[in-house]
Scaffold this motif. Structure first.
Motif, PDB file in Angstrom:
ATOM      1  N   LEU A  30      -4.046   2.233   0.085  1.00  0.00           N
ATOM      2  CA  LEU A  30      -3.918   3.509   0.795  1.00  0.00           C
ATOM      3  C   LEU A  30      -3.391   4.603  -0.129  1.00  0.00           C
ATOM      4  CD1 LEU A  30      -2.558   2.288   4.239  1.00  0.00           C
ATOM      5  CD2 LEU A  30      -4.828   3.242   3.762  1.00  0.00           C
ATOM      6  N   ALA A  31      -2.410   4.279  -0.965  1.00  0.00           N
ATOM      7  CA  ALA A  31      -1.856   5.258  -1.910  1.00  0.00           C
ATOM      8  C   ALA A  31      -2.918   5.723  -2.902  1.00  0.00           C
ATOM      9  CB  ALA A  31      -0.661   4.673  -2.649  1.00  0.00           C
ATOM     10  N   ALA A  32      -3.880   4.852  -3.208  1.00  0.00           N
ATOM     11  CA  ALA A  32      -4.952   5.194  -4.142  1.00  0.00           C
ATOM     12  C   ALA A  32      -6.135   5.845  -3.437  1.00  0.00           C
ATOM     13  CB  ALA A  32      -5.411   3.950  -4.897  1.00  0.00           C
ATOM     14  N   GLY A  33      -6.010   6.105  -2.136  1.00  0.00           N
ATOM     15  CA  GLY A  33      -7.064   6.796  -1.407  1.00  0.00           C
ATOM     16  C   GLY A  33      -8.181   5.919  -0.889  1.00  0.00           C
ATOM     17  N   VAL A  34      -8.029   4.595  -0.943  1.00  0.00           N
ATOM     18  CA  VAL A  34      -9.084   3.696  -0.467  1.00  0.00           C
ATOM     19  C   VAL A  34      -9.019   3.629   1.056  1.00  0.00           C
ATOM     20  CG1 VAL A  34     -10.023   1.359  -0.546  1.00  0.00           C
ATOM     21  CG2 VAL A  34      -8.962   2.349  -2.595  1.00  0.00           C
ATOM     22  N   PRO A  35     -10.091   4.043   1.755  1.00  0.00           N
ATOM     23  CA  PRO A  35     -10.078   4.003   3.216  1.00  0.00           C
ATOM     24  C   PRO A  35      -9.925   2.570   3.739  1.00  0.00           C
ATOM     25  CG  PRO A  35     -11.968   5.259   2.392  1.00  0.00           C
ATOM     26  CD  PRO A  35     -11.336   4.582   1.219  1.00  0.00           C
ATOM     27  N   VAL A  36      -9.230   2.446   4.861  1.00  0.00           N
ATOM     28  CA  VAL A  36      -8.947   1.126   5.451  1.00  0.00           C
ATOM     29  C   VAL A  36     -10.221   0.312   5.642  1.00  0.00           C
ATOM     30  CG1 VAL A  36      -8.039  -0.056   7.500  1.00  0.00           C
ATOM     31  CG2 VAL A  36      -6.824   1.902   6.567  1.00  0.00           C
ATOM     32  N   GLU A  37     -11.311   0.954   6.054  1.00  0.00           N
ATOM     33  CA  GLU A  37     -12.550   0.209   6.306  1.00  0.00           C
ATOM     34  C   GLU A  37     -13.146  -0.407   5.043  1.00  0.00           C
ATOM     35  OE1 GLU A  37     -13.713   4.624   6.097  1.00  0.00           O
ATOM     36  OE2 GLU A  37     -12.097   3.468   7.016  1.00  0.00           O
ATOM     37  N   LEU A  38     -12.698   0.057   3.865  1.00  0.00           N
ATOM     38  CA  LEU A  38     -13.191  -0.505   2.604  1.00  0.00           C
ATOM     39  C   LEU A  38     -12.262  -1.570   2.026  1.00  0.00           C
ATOM     40  CD1 LEU A  38     -14.615   2.680   0.851  1.00  0.00           C
ATOM     41  CD2 LEU A  38     -15.816   0.981   2.244  1.00  0.00           C
ATOM     42  N   HIS A  39     -11.092  -1.756   2.609  1.00  0.00           N
ATOM     43  CA  HIS A  39     -10.148  -2.751   2.095  1.00  0.00           C
ATOM     44  C   HIS A  39     -10.749  -4.153   1.991  1.00  0.00           C
ATOM     45  CE1 HIS A  39      -6.203  -0.329   2.888  1.00  0.00           C
ATOM     46  NE2 HIS A  39      -7.123   0.397   2.294  1.00  0.00           N
ATOM     47  N   PRO A  40     -11.542  -4.620   2.968  1.00  0.00           N
ATOM     48  CA  PRO A  40     -12.105  -5.964   2.831  1.00  0.00           C
ATOM     49  C   PRO A  40     -13.020  -6.141   1.612  1.00  0.00           C
ATOM     50  CG  PRO A  40     -12.281  -5.216   5.100  1.00  0.00           C
ATOM     51  CD  PRO A  40     -11.840  -4.034   4.273  1.00  0.00           C
ATOM     52  N   LEU A  41     -13.562  -5.045   1.093  1.00  0.00           N
ATOM     53  CA  LEU A  41     -14.427  -5.127  -0.088  1.00  0.00           C
ATOM     54  C   LEU A  41     -13.644  -5.218  -1.389  1.00  0.00           C
ATOM     55  CD1 LEU A  41     -17.053  -2.390   0.835  1.00  0.00           C
ATOM     56  CD2 LEU A  41     -17.251  -4.860   1.131  1.00  0.00           C
ATOM     57  N   MET A  42     -12.363  -4.932  -1.331  1.00  0.00           N
ATOM     58  CA  MET A  42     -11.547  -4.885  -2.540  1.00  0.00           C
ATOM     59  C   MET A  42     -11.156  -6.294  -2.979  1.00  0.00           C
ATOM     60  SD  MET A  42     -11.587  -1.644  -2.951  1.00  0.00           S
ATOM     61  CE  MET A  42     -10.475  -1.460  -4.318  1.00  0.00           C
ATOM     62  N   SER A  43     -10.961  -6.444  -4.283  1.00  0.00           N
ATOM     63  CA  SER A  43     -10.549  -7.733  -4.826  1.00  0.00           C
ATOM     64  C   SER A  43      -9.105  -8.024  -4.428  1.00  0.00           C
ATOM     65  CB  SER A  43     -10.672  -7.725  -6.351  1.00  0.00           C
ATOM     66  OG  SER A  43      -9.538  -7.117  -6.935  1.00  0.00           O
ATOM     67  N   PRO A  44      -8.674  -9.265  -4.597  1.00  0.00           N
ATOM     68  CA  PRO A  44      -7.276  -9.591  -4.299  1.00  0.00           C
ATOM     69  C   PRO A  44      -6.289  -8.850  -5.193  1.00  0.00           C
ATOM     70  CG  PRO A  44      -8.556 -11.582  -4.749  1.00  0.00           C
ATOM     71  CD  PRO A  44      -9.441 -10.410  -5.005  1.00  0.00           C
ATOM     72  N   HIS A  45      -6.794  -8.193  -6.236  1.00  0.00           N
ATOM     73  CA  HIS A  45      -5.937  -7.476  -7.177  1.00  0.00           C
ATOM     74  C   HIS A  45      -5.758  -6.009  -6.798  1.00  0.00           C
ATOM     75  CE1 HIS A  45      -6.330 -11.049  -9.587  1.00  0.00           C
ATOM     76  NE2 HIS A  45      -7.639 -10.923  -9.528  1.00  0.00           N
ATOM     77  N   GLY A  46      -6.349  -5.558  -5.701  1.00  0.00           N
ATOM     78  CA  GLY A  46      -6.239  -4.169  -5.291  1.00  0.00           C
ATOM     79  C   GLY A  46      -6.950  -3.254  -6.256  1.00  0.00           C
ATOM     80  N   VAL A  47      -6.335  -2.131  -6.592  1.00  0.00           N
ATOM     81  CA  VAL A  47      -6.947  -1.180  -7.523  1.00  0.00           C
ATOM     82  C   VAL A  47      -6.499  -1.425  -8.958  1.00  0.00           C
ATOM     83  CG1 VAL A  47      -7.324   0.640  -5.822  1.00  0.00           C
ATOM     84  CG2 VAL A  47      -5.166   0.569  -7.082  1.00  0.00           C
ATOM     85  N   GLY A  48      -5.507  -2.262  -9.157  1.00  0.00           N
ATOM     86  CA  GLY A  48      -5.006  -2.544 -10.496  1.00  0.00           C
ATOM     87  C   GLY A  48      -3.838  -1.642 -10.855  1.00  0.00           C
ATOM     88  N   THR A  49      -2.974  -2.150 -11.676  1.00  0.00           N
ATOM     89  CA  THR A  49      -1.744  -1.427 -12.005  1.00  0.00           C
ATOM     90  C   THR A  49      -1.997  -0.155 -12.808  1.00  0.00           C
ATOM     91  OG1 THR A  49      -1.414  -2.828 -13.942  1.00  0.00           O
ATOM     92  CG2 THR A  49      -0.299  -3.495 -11.916  1.00  0.00           C
ATOM     93  N   LEU A  50      -3.025  -0.132 -13.655  1.00  0.00           N
ATOM     94  CA  LEU A  50      -3.274   1.064 -14.463  1.00  0.00           C
ATOM     95  C   LEU A  50      -3.686   2.249 -13.588  1.00  0.00           C
ATOM     96  CD1 LEU A  50      -3.255   2.285 -17.268  1.00  0.00           C
ATOM     97  CD2 LEU A  50      -5.616   1.507 -17.555  1.00  0.00           C
ATOM     98  N   VAL A  51      -4.478   1.997 -12.555  1.00  0.00           N
ATOM     99  CA  VAL A  51      -4.884   3.065 -11.636  1.00  0.00           C
ATOM    100  C   VAL A  51      -3.643   3.714 -11.028  1.00  0.00           C
ATOM    101  CG1 VAL A  51      -6.034   3.526  -9.432  1.00  0.00           C
ATOM    102  CG2 VAL A  51      -7.162   2.105 -11.155  1.00  0.00           C
ATOM    103  N   SER A  52      -2.704   2.888 -10.600  1.00  0.00           N
ATOM    104  CA  SER A  52      -1.461   3.412 -10.022  1.00  0.00           C
ATOM    105  C   SER A  52      -0.643   4.171 -11.061  1.00  0.00           C
ATOM    106  CB  SER A  52      -0.630   2.270  -9.442  1.00  0.00           C
ATOM    107  OG  SER A  52      -1.333   1.624  -8.411  1.00  0.00           O
TER     108      SER A  52
END
Length: 152
Positions: free
Chosen positions: A15-37
């Motif tokens: 959510l902090a990275a702007g990923v809409p909730v409906e797209l969360h299931p498509l994301m890897s178990p690693h989220g967006v990655g630490t560098l993105v944050s």
């Protein structure tokens, strides 16, 4: 069968990275990655046709105060890789195999917007052009990234 939604384990990060909730299931178990944050990258549009994100210049500068060229490439690789992963679909992963960058102009403050658009969307390879622009819409850099799609 339950319709109950199970939140992604890294939902707050997504959510902090702007990923809409409906797209969360498509994301890897690693989220967006630490560098993105760490870089402050926030997605504003996520689709196969166009992947867009912003990144602040502040905290991503080189010694002369301009946005670091490597920061441009981090934004480009993030956008191109996420776009390739959306194209690849669930059960497949992508790995970058080539990226290049041309820097057109510098920027010392504000927010950079990167937009990845597909050049080629194949079964095993994708190539995206990623353009970074300043708030006035001027082109700052152009990158091209190619990702290989692998079966898990």
């Amino acid at each position: 069968m339950s319709d109950k939604f199970t939140p992604h384990p890294l939902a707050a990060e997504l959510l902090a990275a702007g990923v809409p909730v409906e797209l969360h299931p498509l994301m890897s178990p690693h989220g967006v990655g630490t560098l993105v944050s760490k870089m402050g990258i926030v997605f504003t549009q996520m689709s196969i046709e166009s992947m867009v994100a912003t990144m602040p210049v502040e905290s991503n500068t080189q010694v002369t105060g301009l946005l670091h060229g490597g920061a441009h490439v981090v934004l480009a690789e993030t956008l191109g890789s996420f776009a390739a992963a959306f194209h690849a679909g669930a059960g497949r992963k992508v790995v970058g195999i080539e990226i290049n960058a041309t820097h057109h102009r510098g920027i010392a403050e504000g927010l950079v917007t990167g937009t990845a658009t597909p050049i080629h969307l194949g079964r095993t390879l994708t190539t995206h052009e990623v353009v970074m622009r300043d708030p006035a819409g001027r082109r700052l850099s152009t990158c091209r990234i190619t990702n290989m799609i692998l079966d898990r």
